[in-house]
Design a protein around this motif. Structure first.
Motif, PDB file in Angstrom:
ATOM      1  N   LEU A 154     -20.003 -30.109  -7.414  1.00  0.00           N
ATOM      2  CA  LEU A 154     -19.269 -31.041  -6.342  1.00  0.00           C
ATOM      3  C   LEU A 154     -19.140 -32.125  -7.434  1.00  0.00           C
ATOM      4  O   LEU A 154     -20.093 -32.814  -7.997  1.00  0.00           O
ATOM      5  N   THR A 155     -17.663 -32.312  -7.627  1.00  0.00           N
ATOM      6  CA  THR A 155     -17.406 -33.507  -8.580  1.00  0.00           C
ATOM      7  C   THR A 155     -17.219 -34.853  -7.885  1.00  0.00           C
ATOM      8  O   THR A 155     -17.488 -35.062  -6.687  1.00  0.00           O
ATOM      9  N   GLU A 156     -16.979 -35.940  -8.604  1.00  0.00           N
ATOM     10  CA  GLU A 156     -16.950 -37.332  -8.024  1.00  0.00           C
ATOM     11  C   GLU A 156     -15.488 -37.440  -7.221  1.00  0.00           C
ATOM     12  O   GLU A 156     -14.608 -36.729  -7.149  1.00  0.00           O
ATOM     13  N   PRO A 157     -15.891 -38.099  -6.059  1.00  0.00           N
ATOM     14  CA  PRO A 157     -14.849 -38.464  -5.204  1.00  0.00           C
ATOM     15  C   PRO A 157     -13.791 -39.214  -5.840  1.00  0.00           C
ATOM     16  O   PRO A 157     -14.255 -40.217  -6.321  1.00  0.00           O
ATOM     17  N   ALA A 158     -12.305 -39.101  -5.497  1.00  0.00           N
ATOM     18  CA  ALA A 158     -11.327 -39.844  -5.942  1.00  0.00           C
ATOM     19  C   ALA A 158     -10.399 -40.170  -4.782  1.00  0.00           C
ATOM     20  O   ALA A 158      -9.153 -39.627  -4.926  1.00  0.00           O
ATOM     21  N   PRO A 159     -11.021 -40.618  -3.613  1.00  0.00           N
ATOM     22  CA  PRO A 159     -10.010 -40.837  -2.585  1.00  0.00           C
ATOM     23  C   PRO A 159      -8.642 -41.690  -3.048  1.00  0.00           C
ATOM     24  O   PRO A 159      -8.856 -42.740  -3.567  1.00  0.00           O
ATOM     25  N   LEU A 160      -7.576 -41.297  -2.348  1.00  0.00           N
ATOM     26  CA  LEU A 160      -6.296 -42.184  -2.764  1.00  0.00           C
ATOM     27  C   LEU A 160      -6.010 -43.108  -1.302  1.00  0.00           C
ATOM     28  O   LEU A 160      -6.112 -42.616   0.045  1.00  0.00           O
ATOM     29  N   TYR A 161      -5.513 -44.394  -1.786  1.00  0.00           N
ATOM     30  CA  TYR A 161      -5.459 -45.411  -0.550  1.00  0.00           C
ATOM     31  C   TYR A 161      -4.329 -46.201  -0.718  1.00  0.00           C
ATOM     32  O   TYR A 161      -3.946 -46.173  -1.975  1.00  0.00           O
ATOM     33  N   LEU A 162      -3.609 -46.515   0.445  1.00  0.00           N
ATOM     34  CA  LEU A 162      -2.531 -47.452   0.216  1.00  0.00           C
ATOM     35  C   LEU A 162      -3.191 -48.669   0.422  1.00  0.00           C
ATOM     36  O   LEU A 162      -3.658 -49.055   1.694  1.00  0.00           O
ATOM     37  N   VAL A 163      -3.121 -49.766  -0.536  1.00  0.00           N
ATOM     38  CA  VAL A 163      -3.912 -50.913  -0.401  1.00  0.00           C
ATOM     39  C   VAL A 163      -2.990 -52.281  -0.149  1.00  0.00           C
ATOM     40  O   VAL A 163      -2.077 -52.274  -1.158  1.00  0.00           O
ATOM     41  N   THR A 164      -3.274 -53.278   0.763  1.00  0.00           N
ATOM     42  CA  THR A 164      -2.468 -54.366   0.899  1.00  0.00           C
ATOM     43  C   THR A 164      -3.577 -55.336   1.150  1.00  0.00           C
ATOM     44  O   THR A 164      -4.515 -55.455   1.624  1.00  0.00           O
ATOM     45  N   PRO A 165      -3.116 -56.679   0.960  1.00  0.00           N
ATOM     46  CA  PRO A 165      -3.782 -57.855   1.041  1.00  0.00           C
ATOM     47  C   PRO A 165      -4.501 -58.043   2.635  1.00  0.00           C
ATOM     48  O   PRO A 165      -5.594 -58.660   2.796  1.00  0.00           O
ATOM     49  N   HIS A 166      -3.508 -57.880   3.276  1.00  0.00           N
ATOM     50  CA  HIS A 166      -3.811 -58.389   4.764  1.00  0.00           C
ATOM     51  C   HIS A 166      -3.074 -57.426   5.853  1.00  0.00           C
ATOM     52  O   HIS A 166      -1.847 -56.964   5.632  1.00  0.00           O
ATOM     53  N   ARG A 167      -3.700 -57.426   7.067  1.00  0.00           N
ATOM     54  CA  ARG A 167      -2.738 -56.613   8.014  1.00  0.00           C
ATOM     55  C   ARG A 167      -1.482 -57.106   8.542  1.00  0.00           C
ATOM     56  O   ARG A 167      -0.558 -56.310   8.903  1.00  0.00           O
ATOM     57  N   LEU A 168      -1.215 -58.506   8.459  1.00  0.00           N
ATOM     58  CA  LEU A 168       0.216 -58.968   8.751  1.00  0.00           C
ATOM     59  C   LEU A 168       1.124 -58.594   7.578  1.00  0.00           C
ATOM     60  O   LEU A 168       2.348 -58.833   8.060  1.00  0.00           O
ATOM     61  N   MET A 169       0.593 -57.938   6.407  1.00  0.00           N
ATOM     62  CA  MET A 169       1.930 -57.290   5.630  1.00  0.00           C
ATOM     63  C   MET A 169       2.359 -55.990   5.894  1.00  0.00           C
ATOM     64  O   MET A 169       2.995 -55.324   5.324  1.00  0.00           O
ATOM     65  N   LEU A 170       1.783 -55.358   7.146  1.00  0.00           N
ATOM     66  CA  LEU A 170       1.886 -54.099   7.319  1.00  0.00           C
ATOM     67  C   LEU A 170       3.296 -54.011   7.881  1.00  0.00           C
ATOM     68  O   LEU A 170       3.339 -53.781   9.502  1.00  0.00           O
ATOM     69  N   SER A 171       4.195 -54.079   7.289  1.00  0.00           N
ATOM     70  CA  SER A 171       5.631 -54.118   7.883  1.00  0.00           C
ATOM     71  C   SER A 171       6.144 -52.675   8.288  1.00  0.00           C
ATOM     72  O   SER A 171       5.502 -51.758   7.996  1.00  0.00           O
ATOM     73  N   PRO A 172       7.091 -52.687   9.226  1.00  0.00           N
ATOM     74  CA  PRO A 172       7.847 -51.484   9.612  1.00  0.00           C
ATOM     75  C   PRO A 172       8.051 -50.675   8.345  1.00  0.00           C
ATOM     76  O   PRO A 172       7.827 -49.349   8.358  1.00  0.00           O
ATOM     77  N   ALA A 173       8.408 -51.336   7.115  1.00  0.00           N
ATOM     78  CA  ALA A 173       8.666 -50.513   6.134  1.00  0.00           C
ATOM     79  C   ALA A 173       7.697 -50.073   5.434  1.00  0.00           C
ATOM     80  O   ALA A 173       7.704 -48.653   4.725  1.00  0.00           O
ATOM     81  N   LEU A 174       6.376 -50.882   5.116  1.00  0.00           N
ATOM     82  CA  LEU A 174       5.227 -50.255   4.590  1.00  0.00           C
ATOM     83  C   LEU A 174       4.592 -49.145   5.603  1.00  0.00           C
ATOM     84  O   LEU A 174       4.136 -48.171   5.177  1.00  0.00           O
ATOM     85  N   VAL A 175       4.625 -49.624   6.714  1.00  0.00           N
ATOM     86  CA  VAL A 175       4.091 -48.151   7.587  1.00  0.00           C
ATOM     87  C   VAL A 175       5.130 -46.987   7.403  1.00  0.00           C
ATOM     88  O   VAL A 175       4.309 -45.952   7.430  1.00  0.00           O
TER      89      VAL A 175
END
Length: 301
Positions: free
Chosen positions: A263-284
Motif C-alpha cells: 500500500l503506497t503513500e496517499p496523494a489526495p488531490l484537492y482544489l484549495v482556496t483561502p476562504h469560502r467567500l471565494m467559492l464563486s459560481p465559476a469556481l464551483v
C-alpha cells in the motif's frame, strides 16, 4: 414551515377542481396529495378547499391565499432559473495554480474545454510544483496534492483516494531487475522530487499491516514533477509518483508499477482556496467540471 410541494398540490387542485387530478399530474398517490393539503391548511390556519365526495371548491380563504401561493412558487422557480442561467453564462477571471506534471499533461486540456464552454471566463495559469502562497500571491485557487497544513484554507476534494505509484520503465527493469521489497530500493537509482526546500527521499509503504519507510538516493533530482516522470520513462531510474501523473504511461506500457502488494503513500488531490467567500459560481462550476473529468479518466480501461 410551508413546503413547496404542498403549495403545488393546492394550486393544481384549485386549477382543476379535483384533488385526484392534482395527484395524477404531480405523480402522487391520492393519500399523499390529501395529506399535503391538510398539512398546508394546518400551517396557514385556515381551510383552503371545501371538499365533498363529488366536488371541490375554493373557500374564501383559499381564494385569497391562492394569489400568494402562485406568487411564492413563481418566485422560487424564477430564482432557480436565474441560478441556472448564471451557471450557463459564467463571466469574470480565475487565477489557478497547479502542479507541473498533472497540470500540463492532464488538467490543461480539461481547462481548455471548460473555457470553451464558458466564453465569458478568462483563466490565468501558474504551473509549478512549489506550493503557492494563496494569501500573498494573486491566486484565486490552487490544485494541490495532499491536505493543506493550514487549517484555515478551504480544501475541496477532487480525487481523495489517489495514491503514489512506484514505477520504472521496462528498459530499466530489463537492465537492473525489479525490487521485490521496499528495502530493495536502497542503493538503486531513485528519482527524487524536491518539494520546496526539502527532498522527498523517504518513501513509505505498508505491507501486511506493517509500515516501512526507506531512505532512497540517486543521481537525479528535480523540483519539477514532469521532469521526474520523463526521467523514469527514459530508463534513468525508479520514480514514486502520483498515480494521476503516470496513469497514461502505465496504460501505454511506458512505465510499469512495482511492489503491487504494498500500500503506497496517499496523494489526495484537492482544489484549495483561502476562504469560502471565494467559492464563486465559476469556481464551483470548475470544481464540478474537474471532478467529472477525473472520474472519467480514472474509469478508462
Amino acid at each position: 414551515m410551508i413546503r413547496l410541494d404542498d403549495l403545488q398540490v393546492f394550486i393544481r387542485a384549485a386549477d382543476h377542481g379535483s384533488l385526484s387530478a392534482a395527484a395524477r399530474q404531480l405523480d402522487l398517490s391520492p393519500a399523499v396529495a390529501s395529506a399535503a393539503l391538510k398539512r398546508l391548511e394546518a400551517e396557514v390556519g385556515a381551510q383552503l378547499l371545501a371538499r365533498s365526495t363529488r366536488s371541490l371548491r375554493l373557500t374564501l380563504a383559499g381564494e385569497r391565499y391562492l394569489v400568494h401561493a402562485r406568487a411564492a412558487l413563481d418566485a422560487v422557480q424564477a430564482g432557480s432559473l436565474a441560478l441556472a442561467q448564471d451557471r450557463q453564462a459564467l463571466a469574470g477571471s480565475l487565477s489557478l495554480s497547479m502542479p507541473s506534471d498533472l497540470g500540463r499533461n492532464v488538467l490543461r486540456p480539461w481547462l481548455d474545454d471548460f473555457l470553451a464552454r464558458h466564453p465569458g471566463l478568462s483563466l490565468q495559469l501558474r504551473v509549478s510544483d512549489r506550493v503557492a502562497d494563496l494569501y500573498r500571491q494573486p491566486v484565486d485557487v490552487a490544485v494541490r496534492y495532499g491536505v493543506p497544513d493550514d487549517s484555515s484554507l478551504v480544501a475541496l476534494p477532487l480525487a481523495p483516494d489517489n495514491r503514489r505509484v512506484l514505477c520504472a520503465s521496462p528498459d530499466y527493469l530489463a537492465r537492473h531487475g525489479a525490487p521485490h521489497a521496499p528495502q530493495d530500493l536502497r542503493g538503486r537509482q531513485c528519482l527524487r522530487l524536491v518539494l520546496g526546500e526539502a527532498v522527498h527521499e523517504r518513501w513509505s509503504f505498508e505491507r501486511d499491516g506493517e509500515r516501512q519507510t526507506v531512505a532512497v538516493s540517486g543521481r537525479w533530482m528535480s523540483d519539477d514533477g514532469e521532469i521526474v516522470r520523463r526521467w523514469a520513462a527514459a530508463g534513468r531510474g525508479i520514480a514514486y509518483k502520483s498515480r494521476l501523473d503516470v496513469l497514461a504511461d502505465l496504460r501505454s506500457g511506458a512505465l510499469q508499477a512495482l511492489l503491487p502488494d504494498c500500500l503506497t503513500e496517499p496523494a489526495p488531490l484537492y482544489l484549495v482556496t483561502p476562504h469560502r467567500l471565494m467559492l464563486s459560481p465559476a469556481l464551483v462550476a470548475l470544481r464540478e467540471h474537474l471532478q467529472t473529468c477525473l472520474a472519467g479518466y480514472l474509469a478508462e480501461p
